[in-house]
Design a protein around this motif. Structure first.
Motif, PDB file in Angstrom:
ATOM      1  N   PRO A  94       0.834  -1.205   0.000  1.00  0.00           N
ATOM      2  CA  PRO A  94       0.000   0.000   0.000  1.00  0.00           C
ATOM      3  C   PRO A  94       0.870   1.257   0.000  1.00  0.00           C
ATOM      4  N   VAL A  95       0.314   2.355  -0.456  1.00  0.00           N
ATOM      5  CA  VAL A  95       1.007   3.641  -0.495  1.00  0.00           C
ATOM      6  C   VAL A  95       0.595   4.445   0.732  1.00  0.00           C
ATOM      7  N   ASP A  96       1.562   4.929   1.507  1.00  0.00           N
ATOM      8  CA  ASP A  96       1.271   5.840   2.611  1.00  0.00           C
ATOM      9  C   ASP A  96       1.175   7.228   2.002  1.00  0.00           C
ATOM     10  N   ALA A  97       0.035   7.889   2.206  1.00  0.00           N
ATOM     11  CA  ALA A  97      -0.193   9.156   1.521  1.00  0.00           C
ATOM     12  C   ALA A  97      -1.097  10.072   2.316  1.00  0.00           C
ATOM     13  N   LEU A  98      -1.049  11.347   1.942  1.00  0.00           N
ATOM     14  CA  LEU A  98      -2.047  12.306   2.404  1.00  0.00           C
ATOM     15  C   LEU A  98      -3.178  12.228   1.399  1.00  0.00           C
ATOM     16  N   VAL A  99      -4.409  12.054   1.881  1.00  0.00           N
ATOM     17  CA  VAL A  99      -5.531  11.856   0.965  1.00  0.00           C
ATOM     18  C   VAL A  99      -6.679  12.813   1.276  1.00  0.00           C
ATOM     19  N   ARG A 100      -7.425  13.097   0.245  1.00  0.00           N
ATOM     20  CA  ARG A 100      -8.654  13.878   0.366  1.00  0.00           C
ATOM     21  C   ARG A 100      -9.690  13.171  -0.495  1.00  0.00           C
ATOM     22  N   PHE A 101     -10.887  13.004   0.034  1.00  0.00           N
ATOM     23  CA  PHE A 101     -11.943  12.284  -0.659  1.00  0.00           C
ATOM     24  C   PHE A 101     -12.747  13.256  -1.516  1.00  0.00           C
ATOM     25  N   SER A 102     -12.083  13.870  -2.472  1.00  0.00           N
ATOM     26  CA  SER A 102     -12.753  14.794  -3.381  1.00  0.00           C
ATOM     27  C   SER A 102     -11.965  14.861  -4.672  1.00  0.00           C
ATOM     28  N   PRO A 103     -12.580  15.198  -5.767  1.00  0.00           N
ATOM     29  CA  PRO A 103     -14.011  15.448  -5.939  1.00  0.00           C
ATOM     30  C   PRO A 103     -14.808  14.164  -5.724  1.00  0.00           C
ATOM     31  N   ALA A 104     -16.122  14.277  -5.647  1.00  0.00           N
ATOM     32  CA  ALA A 104     -16.984  13.128  -5.367  1.00  0.00           C
ATOM     33  C   ALA A 104     -16.677  11.975  -6.328  1.00  0.00           C
ATOM     34  N   GLY A 105     -16.484  10.787  -5.755  1.00  0.00           N
ATOM     35  CA  GLY A 105     -16.183   9.608  -6.554  1.00  0.00           C
ATOM     36  C   GLY A 105     -14.708   9.428  -6.872  1.00  0.00           C
ATOM     37  N   TRP A 106     -13.876  10.331  -6.351  1.00  0.00           N
ATOM     38  CA  TRP A 106     -12.443  10.297  -6.622  1.00  0.00           C
ATOM     39  C   TRP A 106     -11.666  10.440  -5.326  1.00  0.00           C
ATOM     40  N   LEU A 107     -10.432   9.979  -5.333  1.00  0.00           N
ATOM     41  CA  LEU A 107      -9.534  10.078  -4.192  1.00  0.00           C
ATOM     42  C   LEU A 107      -8.290  10.831  -4.666  1.00  0.00           C
ATOM     43  N   THR A 108      -7.998  11.964  -4.022  1.00  0.00           N
ATOM     44  CA  THR A 108      -6.791  12.726  -4.337  1.00  0.00           C
ATOM     45  C   THR A 108      -5.746  12.331  -3.308  1.00  0.00           C
ATOM     46  N   MET A 109      -4.583  11.873  -3.773  1.00  0.00           N
ATOM     47  CA  MET A 109      -3.568  11.415  -2.834  1.00  0.00           C
ATOM     48  C   MET A 109      -2.172  11.890  -3.226  1.00  0.00           C
ATOM     49  N   LYS A 110      -1.394  12.269  -2.189  1.00  0.00           N
ATOM     50  CA  LYS A 110      -0.004  12.677  -2.362  1.00  0.00           C
ATOM     51  C   LYS A 110       0.839  11.759  -1.494  1.00  0.00           C
ATOM     52  N   PRO A 111       1.666  10.924  -2.110  1.00  0.00           N
ATOM     53  CA  PRO A 111       2.506  10.007  -1.338  1.00  0.00           C
ATOM     54  C   PRO A 111       3.380  10.757  -0.332  1.00  0.00           C
ATOM     55  N   LEU A 112       3.561  10.182   0.864  1.00  0.00           N
ATOM     56  CA  LEU A 112       4.387  10.801   1.899  1.00  0.00           C
ATOM     57  C   LEU A 112       5.860  10.812   1.505  1.00  0.00           C
ATOM     58  N   VAL A 113       6.285   9.812   0.749  1.00  0.00           N
ATOM     59  CA  VAL A 113       7.684   9.708   0.354  1.00  0.00           C
ATOM     60  C   VAL A 113       7.790  10.041  -1.132  1.00  0.00           C
ATOM     61  N   GLY A 114       7.941  11.329  -1.422  1.00  0.00           N
ATOM     62  CA  GLY A 114       8.090  11.751  -2.809  1.00  0.00           C
ATOM     63  C   GLY A 114       6.890  11.408  -3.663  1.00  0.00           C
ATOM     64  N   GLY A 115       7.048  11.555  -4.926  1.00  0.00           N
ATOM     65  CA  GLY A 115       5.957  11.224  -5.838  1.00  0.00           C
ATOM     66  C   GLY A 115       5.077  12.424  -6.122  1.00  0.00           C
ATOM     67  N   ARG A 116       4.196  12.236  -7.060  1.00  0.00           N
ATOM     68  CA  ARG A 116       3.316  13.319  -7.477  1.00  0.00           C
ATOM     69  C   ARG A 116       1.897  13.083  -6.989  1.00  0.00           C
ATOM     70  N   VAL A 117       1.120  14.125  -7.014  1.00  0.00           N
ATOM     71  CA  VAL A 117      -0.280  14.025  -6.607  1.00  0.00           C
ATOM     72  C   VAL A 117      -1.026  13.197  -7.645  1.00  0.00           C
TER      73      VAL A 117
END
Length: 76
Positions: free
Chosen positions: A31-54
């Motif tokens: 699994p990816v450890d990330a900061l996530v936001r449950f938006s927009p509706a039906g989508w998950l926006t996530m930014k990995p804690l260790v580098g990577g792009r949104v």
């Protein structure tokens, strides 16, 4: 989607969580450890804690979300 901890989830708040996507499970990646936001509706926006792009992924691509913890609250 399986959520391990019961929390109030809304689209304004940001959470730290471990997210497992279907594409990662097929290739046996963890699994990816990330900061996530449950938006927009039906989508998950996530930014990995260790580098990577949104990434913005469809919730249908998410197998499970575990170790979820609210890290930022944006009360209106």
């Amino acid at each position: 989607m399986y959520v391990e901890t019961v929390v109030q989830i809304n689209e304004r708040d940001t959470y730290q969580a471990s997210v497992r996507l279907r594409s990662a499970a097929v290739s046996s990646r963890p699994p990816v450890d990330a900061l996530v936001r449950f938006s927009p509706a039906g989508w998950l926006t996530m930014k990995p804690l260790v580098g990577g792009r949104v990434l913005v992924v469809s919730t249908s691509e998410v197998i499970d979300v575990t170790n979820i913890e609210r890290v930022q609250t944006l009360d209106a």
